[in-house]
Scaffold this motif. Structure first.
Motif, mmCIF file in Angstrom:
data_model
loop_
_atom_site.group_PDB
_atom_site.id
_atom_site.type_symbol
_atom_site.label_atom_id
_atom_site.label_comp_id
_atom_site.label_asym_id
_atom_site.label_seq_id
_atom_site.Cartn_x
_atom_site.Cartn_y
_atom_site.Cartn_z
ATOM 1 N N PRO A 268 0.659 -1.069 0.096
ATOM 2 C CA PRO A 268 0.033 0.126 -0.042
ATOM 3 C C PRO A 268 0.758 1.375 -0.068
ATOM 4 N N LEU A 269 2.128 1.248 0.386
ATOM 5 C CA LEU A 269 2.945 2.440 0.490
ATOM 6 C C LEU A 269 3.095 2.904 -1.012
ATOM 7 N N LEU B 244 0.935 3.849 -2.861
ATOM 8 C CA LEU B 244 0.033 4.716 -3.208
ATOM 9 C C LEU B 244 0.707 6.268 -2.996
ATOM 10 N N ALA B 245 1.637 6.357 -2.186
ATOM 11 C CA ALA B 245 2.441 7.651 -1.801
ATOM 12 C C ALA B 245 2.917 8.141 -3.308
ATOM 13 N N LEU C 165 -4.974 0.291 -1.834
ATOM 14 C CA LEU C 165 -5.706 1.355 -1.002
ATOM 15 C C LEU C 165 -5.800 2.631 -1.529
#
Lengths: 217, 234
Positions: A161-162, A164-165, A172
């Motif tokens: 999910p990181l 997405l940054a 996510l």
């Protein structure tokens, strides 16, 4: 505010699209981690002290700094050095690089676990170094560490999910965008959480099976 | 590069926030780690089931998903958390699940004869736990706990995504103000690395203290077994 099943049904296709990206990033990143980890381990065993120490500190550095910052670094800094990467590519490389430092440790333990007699037998049979590694040591070492490697696949899946940054539309991120449109975050993020738990619990059962199957003691 | 270093007050503030979050998260994680870890060594199936549910659930969720859920989703059903509370809760509960496995493995790794001796000496269950089992288990817990602490410290970078002004968050601001992307990220990577090294030194020191307290070096193989049972990311 109550749970709205209609809305849940509407966003589900978007979320499944996101899940596809998440799985893709995890699998590709894992392949990089598997190969690169082995490269680190072998480099650490070279006779040259300089290479040895350099690799040791590089690995230690990557392992003890946050994946998120590494992703930012790959995504924002490399373009200014003339290497522009797509968001997904940058994410896959980041995940793979970060986890290669963990798999490196796993391989090292696996190689250390191969009984000394195997090395001595290789010498006695006059096997070239390359054959000793390829056909005697590595097959036994890797077999021993299959369960630990499996654990890192799960860990990596949970770190995806990181991405997405850096604007990868993984699970996510897709949920967040769906929520931002309607200002209803409850359903999408809850569904994502449930999906993560289901996938993780199922895969930890698989890893436990592997553990039993490949147990050497 | 000098632009970035000129912004050192911002970097220091961010570092301080990161350190604080690490300490709070670790303090919070210790509670479920001990409670559910010890529950996992119980002889009652129901109590052990409690441990399984907690561990499987919180080890299964991704920290960032949990954080987003606490921060964006829960307010809609009436539970409002401050960003810091949401961050510390999600980090603590997540690391706590790994910690519970470490505690369970360590307590189970204490030789059974120690328990039998304590029974033979007519120790009460409390005395058995506090004076015999736990002190020996702590020595086995410390090395995997050290790894988890560094994982937790790395995890705090996620809080920048829910608007907390930690080191990563401040780096983004410095980057926007100075345009020095490479220098900013390099500086904070080095800061994170330095924090990790210091944590590692502190844990090594604690290990030596506990060993001396028990008058021994811990059995290496038992320590490895405890860490292997515990942390996925050890």
């Amino acid at each position: 505010m109550t749970w709205d099943w209609n809305y849940t049904g509407e966003i589900l296709p978007d979320l499944l699209d996101g899940l596809r990206v998440t799985v893709l990033a995890t699998v590709l990143g894992y392949l990089i981690a598997l190969v690169l980890g082995l490269v680190w381990t072998l480099l650490r065993r070279t006779p040259s002290r300089a290479v040895n120490q350099a690799v040791r500190w590089v690995v230690e550095f990557i392992r003890s700094t946050p994946l998120l910052v590494q992703l930012f670094f790959i995504f924002y800094v490399l373009p200014s050095w003339g290497l522009t990467l797509g968001a997904l590519t940058a994410g896959v490389i980041g995940l793979g690089l970060h986890y290669s430092t963990y798999t490196c440790e796993v391989y090292r333990a696996g190689i250390a676990d191969v009984p000394r007699g195997q090395w001595e037998a290789c010498v006695a049979l006059n096997l070239p170094r390359r054959r000793a590694w390829q056909d005697v040591i590595l097959p036994q070492a890797v077999r021993r560490v299959v369960p630990s490697l499996g654990n890192y696949l799960i860990a990596m899946f949970k770190d995806s999910p990181l991405l997405l940054a850096i604007s990868v539309s993984e699970l996510l991120g897709a949920a967040y965008r769906a929520g931002a449109e309607t200002l209803r975050y409850l359903e999408p993020i809850t569904v994502v959480g449930v999906l993560f738990v289901i996938v993780s619990v199922l895969s930890s059962i698989v890893v436990r099976r592997l553990e039993r199957r490949y147990a050497t003691y | 590069m000098s632009d970035v270093l000129d912004a050192y007050p911002q970097l220091l503030r961010g570092t301080w926030t990161t350190v604080q979050l690490t300490v709070y998260g670790a303090a919070l994680a210790l509670v479920p780690a001990l409670v559910f870890g010890l529950a996992g060594t119980s002889r009652h199936t129901a109590v052990r089931a409690l441990n399984r549910v907690y561990v499987e659930f919180f080890r299964g969720t991704a920290t960032l998903v949990l954080m987003y859920w606490l921060f964006y989703a829960l307010p809609l059903v009436g539970f409002r958390f401050t960003p810091v509370a949401a961050a510390v809760l999600s980090l603590g509960l997540n690391v706590g699940a790994y910690g519970a496995e470490v505690v369970r493995g360590a307590v189970n790794a204490v030789p059974r004869a120690q328990y039998e001796a304590a029974v033979a000496l007519n120790f009460t269950p409390w005395q058995r736990m506090l004076r015999v089992t736990l002190p020996q288990a702590v020595a086995l817990m410390l090395p995997p706990f050290g790894n988890l602490l560094i994982e937790l410290m790395k995890g705090t970078a996620l809080v920048s995504l829910i608007t907390i002004g930690d080191l990563t968050f401040n780096a983004q601001r410095i980057r926007a103000a100075t345009g020095e992307t490479a220098a900013t990220f390099l500086v904070i990577l080095v800061v994170y690395f330095a924090i990790a090294q210091m944590l590692q030194l502190a844990v090594r020191y604690a290990e030596r203290r506990v060993d001396r307290m028990l008058g021994r070096r811990p059995d290496r193989r038992a320590a490895a077994a405890a860490s292997g049972a515990g942390a996925v990311k050890a």
